[in-house]
Write a protein that holds these residues in place. Structure first.
Motif, short mmCIF file in Angstrom:
data_model
loop_
_atom_site.label_atom_id
_atom_site.label_comp_id
_atom_site.label_asym_id
_atom_site.label_seq_id
_atom_site.Cartn_x
_atom_site.Cartn_y
_atom_site.Cartn_z
N MET A 221 71.13 67.29 58.70
CA MET A 221 72.49 67.18 58.64
C MET A 221 73.01 66.29 59.89
O MET A 221 74.06 65.73 59.96
N THR B 251 64.40 70.53 48.40
CA THR B 251 64.52 69.31 49.51
C THR B 251 62.95 68.43 49.23
O THR B 251 63.18 67.28 49.16
N VAL C 280 71.40 62.48 51.56
CA VAL C 280 71.19 63.74 52.14
C VAL C 280 70.53 64.62 51.08
O VAL C 280 71.06 64.88 50.04
N THR D 275 67.49 61.70 54.47
CA THR D 275 67.29 62.62 55.54
C THR D 275 67.43 64.13 55.00
O THR D 275 68.37 64.41 54.09
N ASN D 276 66.90 64.93 55.60
CA ASN D 276 67.16 66.29 55.29
C ASN D 276 67.62 67.16 56.77
O ASN D 276 67.56 68.39 56.69
N ALA E 280 72.46 62.62 59.52
CA ALA E 280 73.46 62.22 58.74
C ALA E 280 74.96 62.25 59.38
O ALA E 280 75.53 61.18 59.45
#
Length: 256
Positions: free
Chosen positions: A123, A156, A139, A120-121, A126
């Protein structure tokens, strides 16, 4: 022109839910439909709302609604969509999840899944999934967008390009009537495009109100999505297009 107390309350309701309906407002405030239509007209004239059939929605434009405001909007719809999406994700699979409050709702529904690898990008995603001790979380690097916990930029995109997950779960800020997914931030869109092109199956999670919003940047067409999870049926023309494209539409109405 200064807003009266009722108009300020209407605006707060619109900010909380994304849209307001004339009949519901008339009942809530015990006034006539014409009074509410006049209120909505004045709010539209002042640039606060956009009129739509039967009510009004928060004004669209070239910038997105603030994260905290978006997080509170259409909460029941997002929860229903998230449950339906999570039910299609098996244990022991890999998933990429991008930015958005609806994708964050999906992350919460994945807390009881076992042996997931999540890339994932976001936060917030996460931090939600940290509570699932069988979930491996990866991440992305990149520039941190403090407003919503998103990581964006070339770093990213390069990070995401290393993976070929089983599923990609993506959101969008708006949907065009012809099925284009739209957003506001070009850097975020580049990441979303990369994510959608990597996965074996791509899932779009979106509530129906996104069809009443606009955004300036095209992500991908819905024809490139395998399944769409939405809280209400799509307009007939768009639903027919999805059948032609082979895009599955899963309607998950909110619980009453």
């Amino acid at each position: 022109m200064a807003l009266n107390i009722r108009q300020m309350e209407i605006l707060e309701l619109a900010r909380a839910t994304g849209r307001v309906a004339v009949e519901e407002l008339a009942e809530r405030f015990d006034v006539t439909l014409q009074t509410i239509r006049r209120d909505l007209g004045e709010l539209a004239d002042q640039g606060e709302l956009d009129r739509v059939h039967g009510g009004a929605v928060l004004r669209s434009g070239v910038s997105n609604i603030g994260y905290e405001q978006r997080r509170r909007m259409n909460d029941a719809a997002k929860s229903a969509i998230a449950r339906a999406c999570a039910a299609e994700i098996p244990d022991n699979s890999s998933v990429i999840i991008n930015l958005g409050t609806t994708t964050e709702a999906v992350a919460r529904e994945l807390l009881n899944h076992r042996n997931l690898t999540v890339i994932t990008n976001n936060m917030n995603v996460a931090n939600i999934l940290v509570a699932n001790d069988s979930c491996e979380i990866m991440v992305a690097g990149g520039a941190l967008r403090r407003s919503d916990g998103g990581l964006v930029g070339d770093l990213t995109t390069e990070f995401m390009a290393q993976f070929k997950p089983d599923f990609a779960i993506i959101g969008a800020s708006a949907l065009d009537a012809d099925g284009d997914l739209l957003d506001f931030d070009m850097a975020e869109v580049r990441v979303s495009r990369a994510i959608a092109g990597l996965a074996r199956r791509t899932f779009l999670v979106t509530d129906i109100s996104k069809l009443e919003r606009s955004a300036p940047v095209r992500i991908i067409p819905m024809s490139e999505v395998d399944s769409v999870f939405v809280d209400a049926p799509l307009p007939p023309d768009l639903a027919r297009q999805c059948v032609e494209w082979g895009t599955q539409v899963i309607v998950a109405p909110p619980r009453r």
